[in-house]
Design a protein around this motif. Structure first.
Motif, PDB file in Angstrom:
ATOM      1  N   LEU A   9       0.831  -1.199   0.000  1.00  0.00           N
ATOM      2  CA  LEU A   9       0.000   0.000   0.000  1.00  0.00           C
ATOM      3  C   LEU A   9       0.865   1.248   0.000  1.00  0.00           C
ATOM      4  O   LEU A   9       0.598   2.211  -0.734  1.00  0.00           O
ATOM      5  N   ARG A  10       1.917   1.244   0.809  1.00  0.00           N
ATOM      6  CA  ARG A  10       2.809   2.413   0.853  1.00  0.00           C
ATOM      7  C   ARG A  10       3.486   2.653  -0.495  1.00  0.00           C
ATOM      8  O   ARG A  10       3.595   3.801  -0.942  1.00  0.00           O
ATOM      9  N   LEU A  11       3.923   1.577  -1.138  1.00  0.00           N
ATOM     10  CA  LEU A  11       4.556   1.735  -2.445  1.00  0.00           C
ATOM     11  C   LEU A  11       3.550   2.246  -3.472  1.00  0.00           C
ATOM     12  O   LEU A  11       3.887   3.067  -4.336  1.00  0.00           O
ATOM     13  N   ALA A  12       2.302   1.794  -3.368  1.00  0.00           N
ATOM     14  CA  ALA A  12       1.265   2.286  -4.281  1.00  0.00           C
ATOM     15  C   ALA A  12       1.017   3.776  -4.072  1.00  0.00           C
ATOM     16  O   ALA A  12       0.852   4.534  -5.039  1.00  0.00           O
ATOM     17  N   ILE A  13       1.012   4.210  -2.809  1.00  0.00           N
ATOM     18  CA  ILE A  13       0.816   5.631  -2.508  1.00  0.00           C
ATOM     19  C   ILE A  13       1.963   6.453  -3.079  1.00  0.00           C
ATOM     20  O   ILE A  13       1.753   7.477  -3.741  1.00  0.00           O
ATOM     21  N   ILE A  14       3.185   5.994  -2.827  1.00  0.00           N
ATOM     22  CA  ILE A  14       4.363   6.706  -3.325  1.00  0.00           C
ATOM     23  C   ILE A  14       4.361   6.763  -4.853  1.00  0.00           C
ATOM     24  O   ILE A  14       4.639   7.803  -5.466  1.00  0.00           O
ATOM     25  N   SER A  15       4.023   5.647  -5.476  1.00  0.00           N
ATOM     26  CA  SER A  15       4.056   5.562  -6.942  1.00  0.00           C
ATOM     27  C   SER A  15       2.960   6.381  -7.598  1.00  0.00           C
ATOM     28  O   SER A  15       3.049   6.684  -8.798  1.00  0.00           O
ATOM     29  N   SER A  16       1.930   6.755  -6.833  1.00  0.00           N
ATOM     30  CA  SER A  16       0.872   7.596  -7.409  1.00  0.00           C
ATOM     31  C   SER A  16       1.439   8.932  -7.891  1.00  0.00           C
ATOM     32  O   SER A  16       0.915   9.545  -8.824  1.00  0.00           O
ATOM     33  N   ALA A  17       2.540   9.382  -7.283  1.00  0.00           N
ATOM     34  CA  ALA A  17       3.159  10.649  -7.676  1.00  0.00           C
ATOM     35  C   ALA A  17       3.683  10.575  -9.102  1.00  0.00           C
ATOM     36  O   ALA A  17       3.360  11.416  -9.952  1.00  0.00           O
ATOM     37  N   ILE A  18       4.506   9.568  -9.389  1.00  0.00           N
ATOM     38  CA  ILE A  18       5.073   9.456 -10.734  1.00  0.00           C
ATOM     39  C   ILE A  18       3.986   9.078 -11.732  1.00  0.00           C
ATOM     40  O   ILE A  18       4.023   9.494 -12.902  1.00  0.00           O
ATOM     41  N   PHE A  19       2.991   8.322 -11.297  1.00  0.00           N
ATOM     42  CA  PHE A  19       1.888   7.944 -12.183  1.00  0.00           C
ATOM     43  C   PHE A  19       1.155   9.189 -12.681  1.00  0.00           C
ATOM     44  O   PHE A  19       0.937   9.357 -13.887  1.00  0.00           O
ATOM     45  N   LEU A  20       0.796  10.093 -11.765  1.00  0.00           N
ATOM     46  CA  LEU A  20       0.064  11.298 -12.150  1.00  0.00           C
ATOM     47  C   LEU A  20       0.943  12.253 -12.949  1.00  0.00           C
ATOM     48  O   LEU A  20       0.492  12.868 -13.918  1.00  0.00           O
ATOM     49  N   ALA A  21       2.216  12.392 -12.541  1.00  0.00           N
ATOM     50  CA  ALA A  21       3.119  13.313 -13.234  1.00  0.00           C
ATOM     51  C   ALA A  21       3.338  12.888 -14.679  1.00  0.00           C
ATOM     52  O   ALA A  21       3.376  13.727 -15.591  1.00  0.00           O
ATOM     53  N   VAL A  22       3.484  11.583 -14.923  1.00  0.00           N
ATOM     54  CA  VAL A  22       3.731  11.080 -16.273  1.00  0.00           C
ATOM     55  C   VAL A  22       2.452  11.065 -17.095  1.00  0.00           C
ATOM     56  O   VAL A  22       2.435  11.477 -18.259  1.00  0.00           O
ATOM     57  N   ILE A  23       1.367  10.611 -16.482  1.00  0.00           N
ATOM     58  CA  ILE A  23       0.127  10.469 -17.249  1.00  0.00           C
ATOM     59  C   ILE A  23      -0.364  11.829 -17.746  1.00  0.00           C
ATOM     60  O   ILE A  23      -0.964  11.928 -18.819  1.00  0.00           O
ATOM     61  N   ASP A  24      -0.075  12.902 -16.993  1.00  0.00           N
ATOM     62  CA  ASP A  24      -0.554  14.210 -17.413  1.00  0.00           C
ATOM     63  C   ASP A  24       0.279  14.838 -18.512  1.00  0.00           C
ATOM     64  O   ASP A  24      -0.064  15.906 -19.012  1.00  0.00           O
ATOM     65  N   ILE A  25       1.368  14.204 -18.886  1.00  0.00           N
ATOM     66  CA  ILE A  25       2.074  14.582 -20.113  1.00  0.00           C
ATOM     67  C   ILE A  25       1.448  13.851 -21.292  1.00  0.00           C
ATOM     68  O   ILE A  25       1.057  14.454 -22.290  1.00  0.00           O
ATOM     69  N   PHE A  26       1.309  12.527 -21.158  1.00  0.00           N
ATOM     70  CA  PHE A  26       0.893  11.714 -22.295  1.00  0.00           C
ATOM     71  C   PHE A  26      -0.596  11.814 -22.582  1.00  0.00           C
ATOM     72  O   PHE A  26      -1.008  11.697 -23.737  1.00  0.00           O
ATOM     73  N   ILE A  27      -1.421  12.020 -21.566  1.00  0.00           N
ATOM     74  CA  ILE A  27      -2.864  12.104 -21.795  1.00  0.00           C
ATOM     75  C   ILE A  27      -3.212  13.362 -22.596  1.00  0.00           C
ATOM     76  O   ILE A  27      -4.162  13.384 -23.374  1.00  0.00           O
ATOM     77  N   VAL A  28      -2.411  14.422 -22.401  1.00  0.00           N
ATOM     78  CA  VAL A  28      -2.647  15.682 -23.112  1.00  0.00           C
ATOM     79  C   VAL A  28      -2.216  15.588 -24.573  1.00  0.00           C
ATOM     80  O   VAL A  28      -2.844  16.165 -25.458  1.00  0.00           O
ATOM     81  N   ASN A  29      -1.129  14.838 -24.837  1.00  0.00           N
ATOM     82  CA  ASN A  29      -0.600  14.750 -26.207  1.00  0.00           C
ATOM     83  C   ASN A  29      -1.666  14.372 -27.222  1.00  0.00           C
ATOM     84  O   ASN A  29      -1.784  14.983 -28.285  1.00  0.00           O
ATOM     85  N   VAL A  30      -2.451  13.342 -26.903  1.00  0.00           N
ATOM     86  CA  VAL A  30      -3.444  12.845 -27.848  1.00  0.00           C
ATOM     87  C   VAL A  30      -4.665  13.763 -27.892  1.00  0.00           C
ATOM     88  O   VAL A  30      -5.327  13.882 -28.918  1.00  0.00           O
ATOM     89  N   ALA A  31      -4.957  14.422 -26.769  1.00  0.00           N
ATOM     90  CA  ALA A  31      -6.184  15.217 -26.668  1.00  0.00           C
ATOM     91  C   ALA A  31      -6.030  16.647 -27.175  1.00  0.00           C
ATOM     92  O   ALA A  31      -6.996  17.407 -27.155  1.00  0.00           O
ATOM     93  N   LEU A  32      -4.846  17.038 -27.651  1.00  0.00           N
ATOM     94  CA  LEU A  32      -4.612  18.436 -28.025  1.00  0.00           C
ATOM     95  C   LEU A  32      -5.608  18.987 -29.048  1.00  0.00           C
ATOM     96  O   LEU A  32      -6.126  20.099 -28.863  1.00  0.00           O
ATOM     97  N   PRO A  33      -5.915  18.273 -30.134  1.00  0.00           N
ATOM     98  CA  PRO A  33      -6.903  18.823 -31.069  1.00  0.00           C
ATOM     99  C   PRO A  33      -8.274  19.051 -30.427  1.00  0.00           C
ATOM    100  O   PRO A  33      -8.948  20.034 -30.761  1.00  0.00           O
ATOM    101  N   SER A  34      -8.680  18.168 -29.511  1.00  0.00           N
ATOM    102  CA  SER A  34      -9.965  18.350 -28.818  1.00  0.00           C
ATOM    103  C   SER A  34      -9.917  19.565 -27.901  1.00  0.00           C
ATOM    104  O   SER A  34     -10.896  20.324 -27.794  1.00  0.00           O
ATOM    105  N   ILE A  35      -8.788  19.781 -27.228  1.00  0.00           N
ATOM    106  CA  ILE A  35      -8.625  20.946 -26.353  1.00  0.00           C
ATOM    107  C   ILE A  35      -8.684  22.227 -27.182  1.00  0.00           C
ATOM    108  O   ILE A  35      -9.334  23.202 -26.800  1.00  0.00           O
TER     109      ILE A  35
END
Length: 465
Positions: A9-35
């Motif tokens: 559980l602790r590792l999952a909590i810690i890893s949520s940081a890198i998960f959110l930081a990375v996903i918010d780069i890649f999730i935007v890349n594909v959605a740019l025309p919609s934005i």
């Protein structure tokens, strides 16, 4: 069993940081025309959606570690997670491109303060060598998975038919994840020892941020506005501001950036390779997102699924490359660079003709992803080979800062070439080929820098985008 559950559980909590930081780069890349369509924005606004996040990330990444030392890693983790989540909500509620890009900068600052705490907490919670290696391996796998999931969600969510515009949901989904992670972190993570004497280079942060904005912002806006005087003035001011930053760092007892690192030839050459490589990394996604959706008429969902093939190739190759690096050294990275160049030539061949079908595109995207996965996770390892242990933390922070700056420059320069040619009335193929040619040139420079590195023993380290 209870101990294993608690550790997991602790590792999952810690890893949520890198998960959110990375996903918010890649999730935007594909959605740019919609934005862009949703906010009635311009090409430059699209570039800034990526660049402002990265500038916030780059400017505050080093100071994030200092804040954790002084006020406690758990406390800064929780507050920076809340800052990231709040900024995500403002991104989702933005009514104009300006509001969105300001919120994206703050979101990048939140990620910059958050990620160093998560990496430090792995070392605190897993002091044993083997358990730390295992924890870092899981952490790195989650970061790689986030890039694939981000591309998938960035394609699926904008096409959803909901009361809230789909592109807004790509930011708003951070709200439940961020609040849950912050609450669990407050309850489950341990306090860490404080270093109240740690000093902060406020002037250094201000100069670095101002210099980077003066460099990147006019490169993006100037093209679209016809290079007004204020754009030229900002671009001209970037050099003396960054020179003042370097001058100040030389005189600080506790500088934001350890300039003596640049006296290490291996580190200096590896940073040159990093600068060239990461200028390609995200400009590739920007260009292809616009080409596939606006140029070829594919939907966001279809585009996202195509990029998932690239992401799967990346994750697969990264797991293989990290095992080969210790034995073959820089040859692994050079093979990855050559594979990327070869597949970009395949891209150019496919897109120069009629609209390519998925049968032709999927294997090429997969192979390109394998090239990226062979190079990216091992780049930090090559940079850190000759860095003394006492400077490893400063070197890692400097490397990550250069990495984020390079991505922002790539989006503004390589992406700018593509969008500028479109603005001049060229068709998508005429704009695409020179932009890919520039990416290939940058990859050739990356290969030259890597070739010049001495090929000593290298132990795998983890590097996240």
């Amino acid at each position: 069993m209870k101990r294993q559950t608690s550790d997991g559980l602790r590792l999952a909590i810690i890893s949520s940081a890198i998960f959110l930081a990375v996903i918010d780069i890649f999730i935007v890349n594909v959605a740019l025309p919609s934005i862009r369509a949703g906010l009635n924005g311009s090409d430059a606004d699209m570039q800034l959606v990526i660049a402002m996040y990265l500038l916030g990330y780059a400017s505050f990444l080093i100071v994030g570690g200092r804040l954790g030392d002084r006020f406690g890693k758990k406390r800064i983790f929780v507050w920076s997670m809340l800052l990231f989540t709040l900024a995500s909500c403002f991104c989702g509620a933005a009514g104009t491109p300006l509001q969105l890009n300001i919120a994206r900068f703050v979101q990048g600052v939140g990620a910059a303060l958050l990620v160093p705490q998560s990496i430090a907490l792995v070392h605190v919670l897993y002091p044993g060598h083997q358990e730390r290696i295992r924890a870092l391996g899981i952490y790195g796998t989650i970061a790689g998975a986030a890039s694939v999931i981000g591309q998938f969600l960035g394609g699926i969510i904008p096409d959803l038919d909901t009361a809230v515009a789909g592109w807004r949901l790509i930011f708003l989904i951070n709200l439940p994840v961020g609040l849950l992670a912050a609450a669990l972190a407050w309850r489950k993570l341990p306090e860490t020892p404080l270093a109240p004497r740690a000093r902060f280079d406020v002037a250094g942060v201000a100069l670095l941020t101002a210099g980077l904005i003066c460099l990147v912002f006019p490169l993006i806006r100037g093209r679209e506005l016809g290079w007004p005087l204020w754009c030229i003035g900002m671009l001209g001011a970037s050099a003396p501001i960054l020179a003042a930053f370097i001058w100040l760092q030389r005189r600080k007892p506790e500088p934001l950036m350890q300039l003596r690192l640049f006296a290490i030839p291996d580190f200096r050459m590896a940073l040159c390779a990093t600068l060239c490589y990461f200028m390609v990394q995200d400009s590739y996604f920007l260009i292809h997102s616009v080409l596939l959706q606006t140029g070829l008429g594919l939907g966001a969902t279809s585009t996202g699924l195509l990029f998932v093939a690239q992401g799967v190739g990346y994750v697969l190759a990264s797991m293989i490359a990290m095992r080969l690096l210790g034995k073959y050294g820089k040859k692994v990275l050079l093979a990855g660079v050559l594979l990327m160049i070869a597949t970009l030539l395949m891209h150019m061949f496919l897109f120069a003709g009629e609209r390519p079908g998925n049968t032709a595109l999927l294997p090429v995207l997969f192979l390109y992803g394998m090239g990226c996965g062979t190079v990216l996770p091992s780049m930090l390892t090559m940079a850190m080979k000759s860095v003394p242990a006492e400077l490893s933390g400063a070197a890692s922070g400097t490397y990550s800062t250069i990495q984020q700056v390079a991505v922002a420059l790539g989006v503004s320069i390589c992406g700018g070439v593509f969008l500028s040619l479109l603005q001049e009335g060229n068709d998508y193929t005429q704009a695409y080929l020179p932009a890919m040619g520039l990416n290939i040139l940058l990859l050739l420079l990356t290969g030259c820098c890597l070739y010049l590195l001495p090929d000593g023993d290298a132990q795998p380290l983890h590097s996240w985008h």
